[in-house]
Design a protein around this motif. Structure first.
Motif, PDB file in Angstrom:
ATOM      1  N   THR A  83     -97.545 -54.952 -27.284  1.00 44.10           N
ATOM      2  CA  THR A  83     -97.826 -56.393 -27.369  1.00 44.10           C
ATOM      3  C   THR A  83     -96.553 -57.170 -27.649  1.00 44.10           C
ATOM      4  OG1 THR A  83    -100.087 -56.011 -28.098  1.00 44.10           O
ATOM      5  CG2 THR A  83     -99.135 -58.154 -28.636  1.00 44.10           C
ATOM      6  N   ALA A  86     -94.376 -57.206 -24.507  1.00 41.34           N
ATOM      7  CA  ALA A  86     -94.912 -58.125 -23.494  1.00 41.34           C
ATOM      8  C   ALA A  86     -94.658 -59.580 -23.874  1.00 41.34           C
ATOM      9  CB  ALA A  86     -96.407 -57.883 -23.288  1.00 41.34           C
ATOM     10  N   GLU A  89     -90.985 -60.441 -23.416  1.00 38.02           N
ATOM     11  CA  GLU A  89     -90.676 -60.646 -22.004  1.00 38.02           C
ATOM     12  C   GLU A  89     -91.198 -62.004 -21.530  1.00 38.02           C
ATOM     13  OE1 GLU A  89     -88.813 -60.214 -18.594  1.00 38.02           O
ATOM     14  OE2 GLU A  89     -88.588 -58.895 -20.335  1.00 38.02           O
ATOM     15  N   ARG A  90     -92.387 -62.390 -21.976  1.00 39.00           N
ATOM     16  CA  ARG A  90     -92.946 -63.701 -21.612  1.00 39.00           C
ATOM     17  C   ARG A  90     -92.029 -64.816 -22.108  1.00 39.00           C
ATOM     18  NH1 ARG A  90     -95.578 -67.950 -23.408  1.00 39.00           N
ATOM     19  NH2 ARG A  90     -95.501 -67.279 -25.569  1.00 39.00           N
TER      20      ARG A  90
END
Length: 119
Positions: A83, A86, A89-90
């Motif tokens: 999580t 991710a 990266e977002r």
């Protein structure tokens, strides 16, 4: 857990990415990571840790007694690691997009728009 993560959640997971920590160490690490902008109260932190544990993002690492008081250490779970990766990266993508737009704006300023219809 919903994404995007709220900043306190993101910083708690980030604090735990390096090593297991007890509550007060997490509070200090979050303050350091946020350059002092975010100061978690113990009640807020432990509520967040309960939610993160229930969501499977954080796990209890160990417990020890220090000066007659129980100290719990928490660690990032594999799901928490995924999580955090991710979400990082977002955020990286968003920062790169904004940086590119700002750089382009400085190189070639936007022409002012005229109000109304056809000229």
């Amino acid at each position: 857990m919903d994404t995007p993560l709220r900043e306190p959640t993101f910083l708690i997971l980030t604090a735990l990415a390096r090593e297991p920590m007890h509550g007060y160490a997490i509070i200090g690490e979050v303050a350091a990571l946020s350059a002092g902008r975010l100061s978690l109260r113990p009640g807020t932190l432990y509520g967040a840790l309960d939610r993160l544990t229930d969501a499977g993002l954080v796990e209890l690492d160990r417990e020890e007694t220090v000066d007659g008081r129980l100290r719990r250490y928490y660690r990032l779970s594999p799901a928490g690691d995924a999580t955090l990766a991710a979400e990082t990266e977002r955020l990286r993508h968003n920062v790169e997009a904004a940086t590119e737009r700002l750089r382009a704006r400085r190189v070639q300023p936007l022409a002012p728009r005229t109000a109304g219809g056809l000229a």
